[in-house]
Design a protein around this motif. Structure first.
Motif, short mmCIF file in Angstrom:
data_model
loop_
_atom_site.label_atom_id
_atom_site.label_comp_id
_atom_site.label_asym_id
_atom_site.label_seq_id
_atom_site.Cartn_x
_atom_site.Cartn_y
_atom_site.Cartn_z
N ARG A 82 0.86 -1.19 0.00
CA ARG A 82 0.00 0.00 0.00
C ARG A 82 0.89 1.24 0.00
N ASP A 83 0.85 2.00 -1.11
CA ASP A 83 1.73 3.17 -1.23
C ASP A 83 1.17 4.37 -0.49
N GLY A 84 -0.14 4.46 -0.37
CA GLY A 84 -0.69 5.61 0.34
C GLY A 84 -2.17 5.81 0.06
N LEU A 85 -2.72 6.82 0.72
CA LEU A 85 -4.13 7.16 0.58
C LEU A 85 -4.24 8.44 -0.24
N LEU A 86 -5.02 8.39 -1.30
CA LEU A 86 -5.25 9.55 -2.16
C LEU A 86 -6.59 10.14 -1.74
N ARG A 87 -6.54 11.25 -1.00
CA ARG A 87 -7.76 11.80 -0.41
C ARG A 87 -8.57 12.59 -1.43
N LYS A 88 -9.87 12.38 -1.42
CA LYS A 88 -10.80 13.08 -2.34
C LYS A 88 -10.23 13.08 -3.76
N TYR A 89 -9.94 11.88 -4.27
CA TYR A 89 -9.14 11.75 -5.49
C TYR A 89 -9.97 11.78 -6.75
N THR A 90 -11.20 11.17 -6.68
CA THR A 90 -11.99 11.08 -7.92
C THR A 90 -13.46 10.83 -7.56
N TYR A 91 -14.32 11.04 -8.54
CA TYR A 91 -15.72 10.65 -8.38
C TYR A 91 -15.93 9.28 -8.99
N LEU A 92 -16.67 8.45 -8.30
CA LEU A 92 -17.08 7.16 -8.87
C LEU A 92 -18.60 7.11 -8.80
N LYS A 93 -19.22 7.12 -9.97
CA LYS A 93 -20.68 7.09 -10.06
C LYS A 93 -21.31 8.16 -9.17
N GLY A 94 -20.70 9.34 -9.22
CA GLY A 94 -21.26 10.50 -8.55
C GLY A 94 -20.80 10.70 -7.12
N THR A 95 -20.07 9.76 -6.55
CA THR A 95 -19.63 9.89 -5.15
C THR A 95 -18.13 10.13 -5.09
N LEU A 96 -17.76 11.19 -4.35
CA LEU A 96 -16.34 11.51 -4.19
C LEU A 96 -15.65 10.42 -3.37
N GLN A 97 -14.48 9.99 -3.84
CA GLN A 97 -13.82 8.82 -3.24
C GLN A 97 -12.43 9.16 -2.72
N ASP A 98 -12.11 8.58 -1.56
CA ASP A 98 -10.72 8.41 -1.15
C ASP A 98 -10.27 7.07 -1.71
N LEU A 99 -9.10 7.04 -2.32
CA LEU A 99 -8.60 5.78 -2.90
C LEU A 99 -7.26 5.41 -2.28
N TYR A 100 -7.07 4.14 -2.03
CA TYR A 100 -5.73 3.65 -1.71
C TYR A 100 -5.02 3.32 -3.01
#
Ligand SMILES: CC(C)(COP(=O)(O)OP(=O)(O)OC[C@H]1O[C@@H](n2cnc3c(N)ncnc32)[C@H](O)[C@@H]1OP(=O)(O)O)[C@@H](O)C(=O)NCCC(=O)NCCS
Length: 178
Positions: free
Chosen positions: A145-163
């Motif tokens: 796990r390289d890190g957490l990308l905070r508020k990185y993208t929308y997925l089907k309309g919902t803002l996502q934090d992505l690992y």
């Protein structure tokens, strides 16, 4: 839950005859909610997606148990200065969840893809912070796990934090998960 026999899982190119099996997961909102694809609505759409998207794809395989397609794993290689890396994505039909199918498929992908795509030195995965099953698959397959990308993208309309996870060509797939 009982696991699948790892030797029963294989990867192969898609065939037009996979359309019904493909629809069984690509047409399931519970599977596609974590993916950028729209849920497929018909066998005709499944056929067209296999023919126009899956078959010409640079590296996409049907994940099979026996000869039945129960999932998909894809690699998207970068180009130009990003040719050193590729993104991975995967999905498994709901009836097969929790039996080790995705972990086996990802491990098999890692054992093939660096040979198939010699420029690629890093496979990476972007995983929703709430997608615990997918995080677990990557950890069992030996990703870091390289890190957490905070508020990185929308997925089907919902803002996502992505690992962000990665696996390098020099990394070793852990032996225990089979
Ligand atoms: C993610 C997905 C591919 C996993 O497939 P699978 O064949 O069930 O995966 P495996 O059985 O190999 O491993 C799943 C692991 O997650 C664990 N898991 C499942 N749900 C979980 C949860 N809510 N919290 C924590 N762990 C969970 C399982 O227990 C298992 O771990 P274990 O072997 O240590 O018990 C499948 O759930 C899927 O298709 N999801 C929708 C598409 C998707 O999310 N794709 C990835 C996008 S990044």
């Amino acid at each position: 839950m009982e696991g699948v026999d790892p030797s029963a899982v294989s990867l192969r190119p898609f065939r037009i005859s996979d359309a019904d099996d493909f629809l069984s997961f690509a047409g399931d909102d519970q599977v596609t909610r974590f993916l950028r694809w729209n849920t497929l609505a018909s066998r005709e759409e499944a056929l067209a997606t296999i023919r126009d998207v899956c078959m010409p794809h640079p590296w996409r395989r049907a994940v099979c148990v026996g000869d039945r397609c129960v999932g998909v794993v894809s690699i998207w290689p970068g180009s130009g200065d990003d040719r050193c890396r590729a993104d991975i994505g995967y999905a498994v039909a709901r009836e097969w969840w929790g039996k080790g199918v995705a972990t086996r498929a990802v491990r098999m992908t890692l054992s093939q893809v660096f040979g198939d795509l010699p420029d690629v030195l890093r496979i990476q995965a972007f995983v929703g912070a709430d997608n615990k099953a997918s995080q677990r698959v990557l950890e069992k397959a030996g990703f870091t796990r390289d890190g957490l990308l905070r508020k990185y993208t929308y997925l089907k309309g919902t803002l996502q934090d992505l690992y962000l996870y990665s696996f390098l060509s020099t990394d070793v797939v852990p032996a225990a998960a089979d």
